[in-house]
Write a protein that holds these residues in place. Structure first.
Motif, PDB file in Angstrom:
ATOM      1  N   SER A  24       0.838  -1.207   0.000  1.00 30.12           N
ATOM      2  CA  SER A  24       0.000   0.000   0.000  1.00 30.12           C
ATOM      3  C   SER A  24       0.868   1.250   0.000  1.00 30.12           C
ATOM      4  CB  SER A  24      -0.901   0.017   1.234  1.00 30.12           C
ATOM      5  OG  SER A  24      -1.662   1.204   1.242  1.00 30.12           O
ATOM      6  N   LYS A  43      -3.079   2.505   5.764  1.00 29.27           N
ATOM      7  CA  LYS A  43      -3.385   1.164   5.289  1.00 29.27           C
ATOM      8  C   LYS A  43      -2.142   0.273   5.387  1.00 29.27           C
ATOM      9  CE  LYS A  43      -6.336   1.223   1.729  1.00 29.27           C
ATOM     10  NZ  LYS A  43      -6.687   1.165   0.289  1.00 29.27           N
ATOM     11  N   LYS A  85      -8.143  -8.476  -1.438  1.00 25.10           N
ATOM     12  CA  LYS A  85      -9.521  -8.052  -1.692  1.00 25.10           C
ATOM     13  C   LYS A  85     -10.028  -7.102  -0.601  1.00 25.10           C
ATOM     14  CE  LYS A  85     -12.794 -11.175  -1.234  1.00 25.10           C
ATOM     15  NZ  LYS A  85     -13.425 -12.445  -1.481  1.00 25.10           N
ATOM     16  N   GLY A  86     -10.563  -5.983  -1.034  1.00 21.08           N
ATOM     17  CA  GLY A  86     -11.138  -5.040  -0.073  1.00 21.08           C
ATOM     18  C   GLY A  86     -10.094  -4.284   0.730  1.00 21.08           C
ATOM     19  N   ASN A  97      -6.354  -3.454  -0.774  1.00 21.57           N
ATOM     20  CA  ASN A  97      -5.581  -2.578  -1.670  1.00 21.57           C
ATOM     21  C   ASN A  97      -6.070  -2.631  -3.118  1.00 21.57           C
ATOM     22  OD1 ASN A  97      -4.603  -5.036  -2.483  1.00 21.57           O
ATOM     23  ND2 ASN A  97      -2.462  -4.656  -1.916  1.00 21.57           N
ATOM     24  N   ASP A  98      -7.229  -3.241  -3.356  1.00 22.18           N
ATOM     25  CA  ASP A  98      -7.712  -3.306  -4.743  1.00 22.18           C
ATOM     26  C   ASP A  98      -8.047  -1.925  -5.301  1.00 22.18           C
ATOM     27  OD1 ASP A  98      -9.683  -3.519  -2.832  1.00 22.18           O
ATOM     28  OD2 ASP A  98     -10.786  -5.140  -3.797  1.00 22.18           O
ATOM     29  N   ASP A  99      -8.296  -0.960  -4.411  1.00 17.88           N
ATOM     30  CA  ASP A  99      -8.564   0.404  -4.891  1.00 17.88           C
ATOM     31  C   ASP A  99      -7.265   1.168  -5.169  1.00 17.88           C
ATOM     32  OD1 ASP A  99      -7.831   0.420  -2.233  1.00 17.88           O
ATOM     33  OD2 ASP A  99      -9.019   2.189  -1.733  1.00 17.88           O
ATOM     34  N   GLU A 100      -6.127   0.550  -4.902  1.00 16.78           N
ATOM     35  CA  GLU A 100      -4.843   1.253  -5.081  1.00 16.78           C
ATOM     36  C   GLU A 100      -4.044   0.747  -6.286  1.00 16.78           C
ATOM     37  OE1 GLU A 100      -2.235   2.440  -1.833  1.00 16.78           O
ATOM     38  OE2 GLU A 100      -3.474   1.179  -0.567  1.00 16.78           O
ATOM     39  N   GLU A 102      -4.175   0.907  -9.548  1.00 11.83           N
ATOM     40  CA  GLU A 102      -3.786   1.864 -10.592  1.00 11.83           C
ATOM     41  C   GLU A 102      -2.709   2.818 -10.052  1.00 11.83           C
ATOM     42  OE1 GLU A 102      -7.117   4.201 -11.936  1.00 11.83           O
ATOM     43  OE2 GLU A 102      -5.757   5.648 -12.849  1.00 11.83           O
ATOM     44  N   ASN A 103      -2.926   3.258  -8.829  1.00  6.68           N
ATOM     45  CA  ASN A 103      -2.001   4.208  -8.211  1.00  6.68           C
ATOM     46  C   ASN A 103      -0.604   3.584  -8.040  1.00  6.68           C
ATOM     47  OD1 ASN A 103      -1.351   6.628  -7.097  1.00  6.68           O
ATOM     48  ND2 ASN A 103      -1.999   6.074  -5.029  1.00  6.68           N
ATOM     49  N   GLN A 140      -9.115  -4.716 -14.169  1.00  7.02           N
ATOM     50  CA  GLN A 140      -9.137  -3.332 -13.668  1.00  7.02           C
ATOM     51  C   GLN A 140      -8.162  -2.459 -14.471  1.00  7.02           C
ATOM     52  OE1 GLN A 140      -9.180  -4.080  -9.330  1.00  7.02           O
ATOM     53  NE2 GLN A 140      -8.619  -1.942  -9.160  1.00  7.02           N
TER      54      GLN A 140
END
Ligand code: SAM
Ligand code: SF4
Length: 330
Positions: A124, A129, A164-165, A167-170, A172-173, A213
């Protein structure tokens, strides 16, 4: 040369020099881990002797891992000694996998030992996080370690376990950040090794989803790049970046396996995901002559299995193997 029953040449050794770590990553360990008693550890001289025997038998790539390899006292002495095999040309690469917590201190010395590339595990870029994942990790020290290594000219590959839930939102970053810093990046699926405090099926994120993604933003082109490890690579057309995927669960990569793993107590595992092992400590200590070690290694290679049987789902709640990744070094 070491050739296994499936005609795979074993030329890559990973060594866990300690099972201890200054972090407690949620997918790797439980918070209250029991570690091996220190008296069971091989000395650095003994580790050198075992590694050097593997080099004499055709191993061309050596990865130092753990636990956290850089927390083992005197570790640079071992890395320095192993560097002699680079000088003679017997070894193509000496490298390590680290959480970077101690990298600021050791980056310059690693270069002097002949290390040119390292893997840094980072899941992360969000400090809060990061703390939640590693439990004990200090984000700023890791960032300082990465910068120190870059400043010394060490090539870095970031390893990110997809959770899942978490670092999946990170995703691309992280890809963008690695691109900006000219670091390679590999995503890894979480593997069912050792008991942890939570349930792995809650964490498991198939990398096919990570890929989907990324494909929403960029064009991914298959790459024929091979790093000597299990990753499969794509090139991001728009940025020219290379991104790897290690998919032990969703796409087994065992057919091209060229690796074996040595623990800090001298046990050789022929597969990350199987329990069969060979004791090299007894022949190591039985004689100053390496013949016994060589015979034990050769015999072990005849038992290298075809592959692992990892599965993570509600039907397989227990780990595939009882030992943690930190025992065999990832
Ligand atoms: N402490 C060092 C580090 O984290 O880089 C080296 C040892 S660590 C065991 C090596 C690699 O294994 C790290 O990239 C870590 O993310 C990964 N790892 C640990 N447990 C794992 C698991 N259960 N499944 C997948 N990868 C795991
Ligand atoms: Fe330590 Fe590496 Fe395991 Fe994290 S993944 S707990 S840093 S050994």
């Amino acid at each position: 040369m070491l050739i296994d029953p499936f005609q795979r040449q074993v030329n890559y050794l990973r060594v866990s020099v300690t099972d201890r770590c200054d972090f407690r990553c949620v997918y790797c360990m439980s918070e209250h881990m029991s570690f091996l008693p220190k008296k069971e550890l091989l000395s650095l001289e003994e580790l050198d002797r075992l590694c050097s025997t593997f080099v004499a038998l055709g191993v061309r790539k050596l990865r130092i891992s753990g636990g956290e390899p850089l927390v083992r006292r005197g570790i640079m002495t071992l890395i320095h000694r192993l560097g002699r095999h680079l000088e003679t040309g017997a070894l193509d690469e000496l490298t390590l996998t680290t959480n970077a917590s101690q990298l600021e201190k050791y980056a310059a010395e690693l270069i002097k030992c002949g290390v040119r590339r390292i893997n840094v595990s980072l899941d992360s870029l969000d400090a809060k996080k990061f703390l939640a994942i590693t439990r004990w990790g200090k984000f700023d020290r890791v960032m300082a370690g990465i910068e120190a290594a870059r400043a010394e000219g060490l090539r870095i590959k970031i390893n990110t376990v997809a959770l899942k839930g978490v670092n999946d939102d990170e995703i691309e970053n992280i890809v963008r950040w690695c691109g900006e810093k000219d670091m390679d990046l590999t995503f890894i699926e979480t593997m069912p090794m050792g008991e942890i405090d939570g349930d792995r099926s809650d964490q498991y994120l198939p990398l096919s989803q990570v890929r989907t993604q990324l494909e929403k933003i960029w064009t991914l082109e298959e790459s024929d790049h091979v790093s000597g490890g299990p990753a499969r690579y794509v090139n991001v057309r728009e940025t020219g970046q290379r991104v790897g995927f290690i998919t032990p669960l969703s796409h087994n990569f065992c057919e091209s396996c060229n690796r074996v793993r040595l623990t800090c107590t001298g046990t050789l595992y022929m597969c990350l995901g199987q329990d069969d092992a060979a004791d090299l400590r007894a022949p190591l200590r039985a004689s100053e002559d390496d013949k016994g070690i060589i015979a034990a290694i050769r015999e072990a290679i005849t038992r290298k299995p075809k592959g692992h049987d990892f599965a993570i789902d509600r039907l397989h709640p227990a780990p595939a193997v009882a030992r943690h990744m930190s025992v065999t070094g990832g």
